[in-house]
Design a protein around this motif. Structure first.
Motif, short mmCIF file in Angstrom:
data_model
loop_
_atom_site.label_atom_id
_atom_site.label_comp_id
_atom_site.label_asym_id
_atom_site.label_seq_id
_atom_site.Cartn_x
_atom_site.Cartn_y
_atom_site.Cartn_z
N PRO A 299 0.81 -1.23 0.00
CA PRO A 299 0.00 0.00 0.00
C PRO A 299 0.84 1.28 0.00
O PRO A 299 0.47 2.27 -0.64
CB PRO A 299 -0.81 -0.12 1.30
N VAL A 300 1.97 1.26 0.72
CA VAL A 300 2.83 2.45 0.76
C VAL A 300 3.44 2.71 -0.61
O VAL A 300 3.48 3.84 -1.09
CB VAL A 300 3.94 2.28 1.82
N VAL A 301 3.93 1.64 -1.26
CA VAL A 301 4.50 1.78 -2.59
C VAL A 301 3.44 2.29 -3.57
O VAL A 301 3.71 3.14 -4.42
CB VAL A 301 5.09 0.44 -3.08
N GLY A 302 2.22 1.78 -3.44
CA GLY A 302 1.13 2.24 -4.30
C GLY A 302 0.83 3.71 -4.09
O GLY A 302 0.57 4.45 -5.05
N LEU A 303 0.90 4.15 -2.83
CA LEU A 303 0.66 5.57 -2.52
C LEU A 303 1.75 6.44 -3.15
O LEU A 303 1.47 7.50 -3.70
CB LEU A 303 0.62 5.77 -1.01
N LEU A 304 3.00 5.98 -3.07
CA LEU A 304 4.10 6.73 -3.66
C LEU A 304 3.97 6.80 -5.19
O LEU A 304 4.29 7.81 -5.81
CB LEU A 304 5.44 6.11 -3.27
N MET A 305 3.53 5.71 -5.79
CA MET A 305 3.30 5.73 -7.23
C MET A 305 2.19 6.71 -7.58
O MET A 305 2.25 7.39 -8.61
CB MET A 305 2.93 4.32 -7.71
N ALA A 306 1.18 6.79 -6.71
CA ALA A 306 0.09 7.75 -6.94
C ALA A 306 0.62 9.17 -6.92
O ALA A 306 0.22 10.01 -7.73
CB ALA A 306 -0.99 7.57 -5.88
N VAL A 307 1.54 9.46 -5.98
CA VAL A 307 2.14 10.79 -5.93
C VAL A 307 2.87 11.11 -7.23
O VAL A 307 2.77 12.20 -7.78
CB VAL A 307 3.12 10.90 -4.73
N LEU A 308 3.62 10.12 -7.73
CA LEU A 308 4.37 10.32 -8.97
C LEU A 308 3.44 10.54 -10.15
O LEU A 308 3.66 11.44 -10.98
CB LEU A 308 5.26 9.10 -9.23
N PHE A 309 2.36 9.77 -10.24
CA PHE A 309 1.44 9.90 -11.36
C PHE A 309 0.62 11.20 -11.28
O PHE A 309 0.26 11.76 -12.31
CB PHE A 309 0.50 8.70 -11.43
N ILE A 310 0.36 11.65 -10.06
CA ILE A 310 -0.34 12.93 -9.92
C ILE A 310 0.53 14.05 -10.47
O ILE A 310 0.05 14.98 -11.14
CB ILE A 310 -0.70 13.18 -8.45
N GLY A 311 1.84 13.97 -10.20
CA GLY A 311 2.76 14.95 -10.77
C GLY A 311 2.76 14.93 -12.28
O GLY A 311 3.00 15.96 -12.92
N LEU A 312 2.47 13.78 -12.86
CA LEU A 312 2.48 13.65 -14.31
C LEU A 312 1.16 14.05 -14.95
O LEU A 312 1.14 14.74 -15.97
CB LEU A 312 2.78 12.19 -14.69
#
Length: 390
Positions: A299-312
């Motif tokens: 879940p933490v890794v998924g949240l971090l990926m969400a942060v990255l994709f939001i930036g994109l």
């Protein structure tokens, strides 16, 4: 142990010292700094580079095409042209005194651009466009028309009701940079917190430490040490990047805005990383092996990926909502600030929500850590950990 030094400070200094002795960490930091400097330097070099070409025409039609190239060429292209006989042009091309020769067919409908080893792509593109212009003008003249009467690309004027397109492009690029820096730091410094906790559990070191200092002090030292390291590295990356941008020979638009928002990003980064550091420490205390951590950190890794994709990809109302969600706001709110369309109270409110969430998560992480870190009978779930006695 020096009784005048706070136990958490000793642990924090140990975390910093251990990381600074890690060759992989040092090398990766230096390589990243060099990459930042190199990226700005290469961008400046390419932006100021002037291309020089020497081309010879072997017939009148080809010479007219080259004259058209000179009229249409961009400012960073220098072109010298000449009219030579085919044999002379071939000799100079073979001697590499020319970059290319241009020859037309008997009816001037086809042209051949010849290079020594290869034809430069930029040169071929310029000649191709000039050739189209010359042939179009010829056809129009035969029909009794002028090229000025034809529609032109400049007839279309781009406009928008809201915002600035150039600033929007800058905001999109910097949002990606901020998101990536946050994503990278949370893995580079967050995961080692969990691994350090697991290692101390496996080696029973935590039991020795617990007899000397309180577990709260041990947890605080681990988190503070890694937060300090992450902040130092982030400030180094941003400082070097901005300095390279300021001394770059090219004029980077909205650089002042980027500098101001970078300050906000540092503050949001601190809150977001501190929150995640507490989560990583709690996950490490629940696990007994590295394999357990790999399963529970999804879940933490998924949240971090969400942060990255939001930036994109985040835009509009979705980005507005994201800028108030803790952790995600660490990248989303700076992204909004880059656009210049944020009320003065919005980043303050978002930061307050982030810090409040950070405080609650750290209290919960301390509760989990205090119960689970001494447990060695296998991986725990949150529910089981909360049932354990301190």
């Amino acid at each position: 142990m020096n009784t005048t030094t706070a136990p958490w400070l000793i642990v924090a200094l140990r975390e910093v010292e251990t990381k600074l002795r890690d060759k992989a960490f040092i090398i990766s930091t230096i390589v990243t700094l060099l990459f930042i400097i190199g990226s700005v330097a290469v961008t400046g070099f390419l932006a100021n580079r002037t291309s020089n070409f020497a081309v010879a025409a072997t017939d009148d039609a080809s010479f007219r095409v080259l004259e058209q190239v000179i009229q249409d060429r961009p400012e960073d292209v220098e072109l010298s042209i000449s009219r030579l006989a085919p044999e002379q042009a071939e000799q100079q091309l073979s001697a590499e005194r020319l970059n290319a020769t241009l020859s037309g067919s008997a009816d001037a409908q086809e042209f051949t651009l010849t290079g020594f080893n290869a034809v430069d792509q930029e040169l071929s593109s310029l000649v191709r466009e000039a050739m189209k212009t010359v042939k179009t003008d010829q056809l129009l003249a035969e029909a009794g028309l002028e090229s000025a009467s034809l529609p032109d690309n400049e007839d279309l004027i781009l406009d928008q009701l809201h915002g600035d397109s150039e600033r929007a492009a800058m905001a999109s690029a910097m949002a990606l940079v901020f998101s990536f820096l946050f994503y990278m730091a949370t893995f580079l410094f967050g995961m080692p917190i969990a691994n350090s906790v697991i290692e101390e559990k496996q080696n029973r070191v935590v039991e020795i430490l617990a007899s000397t200092i309180r577990l709260r002090q041990l947890l605080a030292g681990k988190i503070i040490g890694n937060v300090v390291l992450a902040m130092i590295q982030l400030l180094a990356f941003l400082s070097i990047g901005l300095l390279a941008a300021y001394i770059s020979p090219i004029q980077i638009p909205f650089l002042g805005v980027v500098t101001q928002v970078a300050g906000w990003f540092v503050v949001f980064f601190f809150g977001g990383f501190l929150l995640l550091a507490g989560i990583w420490a709690a996950l490490g205390s629940l696990a007994t092996r590295t394999e357990d951590l790999q399963q529970s950190s999804g879940p933490v890794v998924g949240l971090l990926m969400a942060v990255l994709f939001i930036g994109l990809y985040a835009k509009g109302s979705f980005l507005v909502v994201a800028s108030y969600i803790p952790i995600v706001s660490s990248a989303a709110m700076p992204s909004r600030l880059l656009s210049g369309e944020v009320a003065f109270w919005e980043p303050i409110l978002s930061l307050a929500i982030l810090l409040a969430a950070c405080w609650l998560v750290l209290l919960f992480a301390e509760k989990i850590y205090g119960r689970a870190v001494m447990h060695t009978g296998g991986a725990l779930t949150l529910r089981k950990a909360l049932k354990l006695e301190v």
